[in-house]
Design an enzyme around this catalytic site. Structure first.
Site, short mmCIF file in Angstrom:
data_model
loop_
_atom_site.label_atom_id
_atom_site.label_comp_id
_atom_site.label_asym_id
_atom_site.label_seq_id
_atom_site.Cartn_x
_atom_site.Cartn_y
_atom_site.Cartn_z
N LYS A 62 0.83 -1.21 0.00
CA LYS A 62 0.00 0.00 0.00
C LYS A 62 0.87 1.26 0.00
CE LYS A 62 -2.14 -1.47 3.77
NZ LYS A 62 -1.44 -2.77 3.91
N THR A 63 1.87 1.30 0.88
CA THR A 63 2.75 2.47 0.95
C THR A 63 3.49 2.64 -0.38
OG1 THR A 63 3.09 1.90 3.26
CG2 THR A 63 4.58 3.54 2.33
N ASP A 107 -1.20 6.35 6.86
CA ASP A 107 -1.21 4.91 7.11
C ASP A 107 -2.09 4.64 8.34
OD1 ASP A 107 -0.53 2.33 6.65
OD2 ASP A 107 1.50 2.45 7.41
N THR A 156 -5.59 -1.75 7.30
CA THR A 156 -5.65 -3.20 7.28
C THR A 156 -7.07 -3.64 7.66
OG1 THR A 156 -4.87 -3.10 9.55
CG2 THR A 156 -3.22 -3.60 7.87
N ARG A 217 6.61 -8.07 1.69
CA ARG A 217 7.54 -7.61 2.73
C ARG A 217 8.19 -8.80 3.43
NH1 ARG A 217 4.84 -4.19 6.75
NH2 ARG A 217 5.18 -2.46 5.33
P1 ADP Z 1 2.20 -1.92 3.18
O1 ADP Z 1 2.22 -0.43 3.09
O2 ADP Z 1 0.98 -2.54 2.53
O3 ADP Z 1 2.40 -2.45 4.57
P2 ADP Z 1 4.67 -1.73 1.65
O4 ADP Z 1 4.23 -0.91 0.51
O5 ADP Z 1 5.46 -1.05 2.72
O6 ADP Z 1 3.42 -2.50 2.31
O7 ADP Z 1 5.47 -2.99 1.05
C1 ADP Z 1 6.46 -3.67 1.77
C2 ADP Z 1 7.63 -3.99 0.87
O8 ADP Z 1 7.24 -5.07 0.01
C3 ADP Z 1 8.05 -2.86 -0.06
O9 ADP Z 1 9.10 -2.12 0.47
C4 ADP Z 1 8.50 -3.57 -1.32
O10 ADP Z 1 9.87 -3.85 -1.25
C5 ADP Z 1 7.74 -4.86 -1.32
N1 ADP Z 1 6.58 -4.83 -2.22
C6 ADP Z 1 5.30 -4.57 -1.90
N2 ADP Z 1 4.49 -4.70 -2.95
C7 ADP Z 1 5.27 -5.06 -3.98
C8 ADP Z 1 5.00 -5.38 -5.35
N3 ADP Z 1 3.75 -5.36 -5.84
N4 ADP Z 1 6.04 -5.69 -6.16
C9 ADP Z 1 7.31 -5.74 -5.65
N5 ADP Z 1 7.62 -5.49 -4.36
C10 ADP Z 1 6.63 -5.15 -3.54
#
Ligand code: ADP
Length: 327
Positions: A62-63, A107, A156, A217
């Site tokens: 998401k981030t 977030d 979430t 992640r």
């Molecule tokens: P969330 O905000 O949903 O908790 P993040 O955006 O921080 O998740 O993602 C965590 C890590 O996973 C990112 O730093 C990235 O390295 C990896 N990641 C997430 N989504 C993808 C994707 N679709 N393709 C490649 N790497 C991804």
């Protein structure tokens, strides 16, 4: 598996691994397509897109999406976390730092305080913020115009958002789904290349993917740990090395950790298999109920070891046989 104890170096590795473009962002095709239309249309009109809510378990990207959107729009991004926003003025000052407009990423929006949530409504509807100046009878409400911003919020637990807040994300609510093993394998191969590590063979990639809980992640976290292990033992990353490295960290073939096993074990032995309410379970485990709901439970339900019913959580037959197999 928390990243909270990671060193600054780990953080810089993580930002290195974060995809910066649509091409590097693997999977989530439907979400990408919808966002692409929303952003391209707004860009053609020379406007900011409408506010967007991203919904899905932690670590799913998401981030990363918020950063990619900012970069496609060519605008800066400010980030904040729901529980860290103390006052109405905090949002106003975050938005004001985006002088010529930009993305405000919030977030964990489901953890925003009620009064802050209400102050978000005029920001989302008309781009204005009202603050009280002075105290007592002389207090006055003053309204400011903010720079043009798009709020991208992540949660979430979309069910915890009030309807008035949810409906103000007029650009849409987009749900991220768990990744397939094949998509996780693609992410791992890209990450190995970014980390300039010796490329893991296909079998090794499959073994890491299997333990990744279908979450990018976690896949990247496991890859970094396997890379450390292979380096220290002066080996290439093979399936055997993956198994050894992750078994030493008590991560099993499902990707379950000691913490996950404690949740199952506690329901099974202390609460006779359940059902047990989240508060009683959290107290017994000395955990925060939100951690159980957001970190452990979703995957235990996904693999079919845990059931969530209106009466509480219960271990399934499959969960009981899993526990027997690891004892
Ligand atoms: P969330 O905000 O949903 O908790 P993040 O955006 O921080 O998740 O993602 C965590 C890590 O996973 C990112 O730093 C990235 O390295 C990896 N990641 C997430 N989504 C993808 C994707 N679709 N393709 C490649 N790497 C991804």
């Amino acid at each position: 598996m928390s990243t909270s104890q990671e060193t600054p170096l780990e953080h810089s590795l993580d930002s290195l691994l974060r995809p910066k473009t649509w091409d590097d962002y693997i999977g989530q095709e439907k979400v990408k397509k919808n966002l692409d239309v929303l952003i391209s249309a707004a860009k053609q009109r020379g406007q900011m897109p409408e506010h967007i809510l991203l919904y899905g378990p932690a670590g799913l990207g998401k981030t990363t999406l918020a950063y990619i959107i900012g970069s496609i729009l060519g605008v800066p991004i400010q980030t904040a976390s729901g529980p860290m926003i103390e006052r109405v003025g905090d949002i106003a000052s975050l938005a004001s730092t985006l002088e010529n407009g930009g993305v405000l990423f919030i977030d964990e929006i489901h953890r925003l305080k009620k009064n802050i949530e209400e102050s978000l409504y005029p920001i989302m509807e008309s781009g204005t913020v009202s603050v009280m100046l002075g105290k007592g009878p002389a207090a006055q409400s003053v309204t400011f115009d903010l720079p043009p911003i798009v709020i991208i919020a992540a949660t979430t637990q979309a069910g915890k958002l009030s309807t008035p807040l949810r409906t103000r994300f007029s650009g849409g609510t987009l749900k991220l789904a768990p990744y397939s093993d094949g998509e996780i394998a693609q992410i791992l191969k890209r990450s190995a290349a970014v980390l300039e590590t010796s490329p893991p063979d296909d079998e090794a990639v499959r073994e890491i993917a299997k333990r990744s809980r279908n979450t990018p992640r976690i896949a990247n976290y496991l890859l970094k740990r396997v890379r450390d292990y292979a380096q220290v033992h002066e080996k290439d990353i093979s399936a055997d090395i993956v198994k050894q490295a992750l078994t030493e960290r008590d991560i099993d073939a499902y990707g379950l950790t000691n913490e996950d096993r404690s949740v199952l074990e506690t329901i099974n032995t202390v609460f006779n298999g359940g059902p047990v309410g989240i508060k009683a379970l959290a107290t017994t485990l000395s955990e925060d109920p939100e951690t159980i709901e957001e970190v452990y439970e979703p995957f235990l339900i996904q693999v079919g070891f845990l059931d969530r019913t209106p009466r509480g959580r219960s271990i399934t037959k499959k969960g009981v046989s899993y526990l027997r197999s690891v004892r």
